[in-house]
Design an enzyme around this catalytic site. Structure first.
Site, PDB file in Angstrom:
ATOM      1  CE1 TYR A  69      -5.218 -10.521 -45.396  1.00 26.52           C
ATOM      2  CE2 TYR A  69      -6.759  -9.834 -47.093  1.00 26.52           C
ATOM      3  CZ  TYR A  69      -5.689  -9.558 -46.264  1.00 26.52           C
ATOM      4  OH  TYR A  69      -5.106  -8.318 -46.304  1.00 26.52           O
ATOM      5  CG  HIS A  98      -1.679  -1.230   1.446  1.00 26.11           C
ATOM      6  ND1 HIS A  98      -2.917  -1.509   0.911  1.00 26.11           N
ATOM      7  CD2 HIS A  98      -1.323  -2.342   2.147  1.00 26.11           C
ATOM      8  CE1 HIS A  98      -3.300  -2.710   1.288  1.00 26.11           C
ATOM      9  NE2 HIS A  98      -2.353  -3.247   2.029  1.00 26.11           N
ATOM     10  CD  GLU A 140       8.459  11.638 -15.220  1.00 28.31           C
ATOM     11  OE1 GLU A 140       7.496  12.332 -14.920  1.00 28.31           O
ATOM     12  OE2 GLU A 140       9.585  12.112 -15.462  1.00 28.31           O
ATOM     13  CD  GLN A 200      -3.070  -3.169 -46.096  1.00 26.56           C
ATOM     14  OE1 GLN A 200      -2.974  -3.941 -47.042  1.00 26.56           O
ATOM     15  NE2 GLN A 200      -3.350  -1.897 -46.237  1.00 26.56           N
ATOM     16  CB  SER A 248      13.141  21.899 -15.265  1.00 29.92           C
ATOM     17  OG  SER A 248      12.324  23.040 -15.449  1.00 29.92           O
ATOM     18  CE  LYS A 306      11.626  18.723 -10.998  1.00 27.69           C
ATOM     19  NZ  LYS A 306      10.384  19.172 -11.612  1.00 27.69           N
ATOM     20  CG  ASN A 339      12.482  16.380 -14.161  1.00 18.96           C
ATOM     21  OD1 ASN A 339      12.355  16.522 -12.940  1.00 18.96           O
ATOM     22  ND2 ASN A 339      12.290  17.373 -15.023  1.00 18.96           N
TER      23      ASN A 339
END
Ligand code: ARG
Length: 469
Positions: A328, A167, A301, A333, A288, A294, A296
């Site tokens: 087919y 949790h 992400e 396609q 940034s 920053k 990052n």
């Protein structure tokens, strides 16, 4: 519209010209072309065509000379495509017709015999299998590299502890290595799924024709042998109609994505100032444009984000297939872009993630600091009560009350008064309590298979190092 030569004016010669009196609308041509993306099947298409031509020669449809011209013509086209000299023509719809028509342009009459006893339906079913077989081999190798990167990182921090979470609340102490090796196990099942689906797709559909084979019977087994398929498909309708092998692959890649995405989330949390557990290298982080401080975790992400495409591609393909009557249908396609995108996305994510984790390092001071929270050992205290004869449910309640008392008194659990422990239970003598609140002791006691005792973790690390060497 006929101009006496059987050609439509102002339009390239096209494959089904016999039946038609009008050229296709420009909008249709744009709408239906696939060569802008399926050209990447060219190597496999050519390999399949050479095997097919050899079978035509064996059946007496092609002379030895015609076969030789076809083979060298196709190899020449392959070279030109690889070197970027080849110009694909969207009016010729797909990679199959582009190559066949160029072959005939280059070598003449023999080229026009190549498509005997073959349809683009069995051709594309073949090309996809050949292509995906190769891609899966690469993806399997990349999964191994990723496992190795995580195993090496685990080995660099073999003895370092960290809190394990449920949790997203601190739960129990574990080793960093144990946490990382959890992903190594997951990736191993990913590897198994990829291998499984590669084994199932590994049968040769060529000879199935458009739907019902051909009156010109070729030696399918010989074709399969040349293309290194261990077996041929057993039902021509199944062979041209199904794409379950691609669904399986996209499913396996969606699960790879799920695993990488969860690791991404861990990495993002760990790299935050709040956790401060993990330091990513400058090479694998971004800054940034506004905030100078920053750093990052964009790779993680992006991987978390790209997992959406992996899921989406699976749903695309399943949805394309679900309503199609055998066999087919042109809908099929639409399989290609989903397949190509999943292969590309999974490949790129595995590659960069392996590199990023190889260059990352944990801050053991921070992970150890977080593990000092004595609440992480509350379960161990309950276990000690059980070993002193208290039923577990009672032990759970006793420790729960002690945790509440500590919170109320604003002291760490292990710094409650001796008398608090003793009045909670006579079992909780000071020496016992002291020994419970030692992280390393608690970990050492977790000797059951799969649990994070130092011995177990070291053993599993050795196992993976050996397997991934
Ligand atoms: N480009 C087509 C595809 O990818 C090849 C098969 C075409 N077959 C046909 N009957 N039109 O599905």
């Amino acid at each position: 519209m006929g101009n006496g030569t059987g050609r439509l004016p102002g339009f390239v010669d096209f494959m089904w010209k016999g039946r038609f009196r009008q050229a296709a609308s420009d909008l249709l041509k744009t709408y239906s072309e696939s060569v802008s993306y399926d050209w990447r099947l060219y190597r496999h298409d050519i390999r399949g065509s050479i095997a097919h031509a050899r079978a035509l020669k064996a059946a007496g449809i092609l002379t030895a000379g015609e076969f030789r011209r076809i083979e060298s013509g196709l190899r020449g086209i392959e070279k030109d495509i690889t070197s970027g000299r080849f110009v694909f023509d969207p009016e010729l719809e797909d990679v199959h017709m582009n190559i066949e028509s160029e072959l005939t342009r280059r070598i003449g009459a023999a080229g026009a015999k190549l498509h005997t006893a073959r349809s683009r339906n069995d051709q594309v079913a073949l090309d996809l299998r050949l292509y995906l077989r190769d891609e899966v081999a690469d993806l399997c190798a990349l999964v191994r590299t990723m496992q190795k990167s995580l195993t090496d990182l685990a080995a660099r921090h073999e003895r370092a502890v960290m809190p394990g979470y449920t949790h997203l609340q601190r739960a129990q102490p574990v080793f960093i290595a144990h946490h990382l090796l959890a992903y190594v196990e997951m990736l191993d099942r990913d590897h198994g799924r990829l291998r499984d689906c590669a084994a199932r797709m590994n049968e040769c559909p060529l000879g199935s024709g458009a739907i019902a084979g051909s009156t010109i019977v070729l030696n399918r087994e010989a074709v399969a042998r040349e293309l290194e398929f261990p077996r041929v498909t057993q039902n021509s309708m199944d062979a041209v109609a199904d794409r379950d092998f691609a669904c399986e692959l996209l499913s396996a890649l969606a699960i790879v994505g799920m695993h990488l995405s969860r690791l991404s989330e861990d990495v993002i949390l760990w790299a935050s100032a709040e956790f401060g557990f993990l330091e990513l290298s400058d090479r694998h982080t971004t800054g940034s444009s506004l905030m100078p401080q920053k750093k990052n975790p964009d790779i993680a992400e992006l991987t978390r984000g790209k997992t959406g495409r992996l899921y989406g591609n699976l749903v695309t393909l399943l949805t394309v297939m679900k309503g199609l009557p055998l066999t087919y249908n042109r809908d099929m396609q639409e399989d290609k872009e989903a397949i190509f995108d999943s292969v590309d996305t999974a490949r790129a994510a595995l590659e960069i993630f392996a590199e990023m984790m190889a260059a990352a390092r944990f801050r053991e001071d921070r992970t150890a600091g977080a593990t000092e929270d004595p609440n992480l050992l509350a379960t161990d205290l309950a276990d000690a009560l059980v070993l002193g004869g208290v039923p577990f449910r009672q032990a759970h309640e006793i420790v729960g009350k002690l945790v509440a008392l500590a919170a109320q008194n604003n002291v760490p659990l292990n710094e409650l008064e001796e008398s608090d422990f003793l009045s909670a239970s006579p079992v909780l003598k000071a020496a016992l309590v002291r020994s419970v609140f030692q992280v390393n002791k608690g970990l050492a006691a977790r000797g059951g298979t799969g649990a994070p005792s130092p011995k177990n973790v070291a053993k599993r690390l050795r196992y993976w190092k050996g397997r991934l060497a």
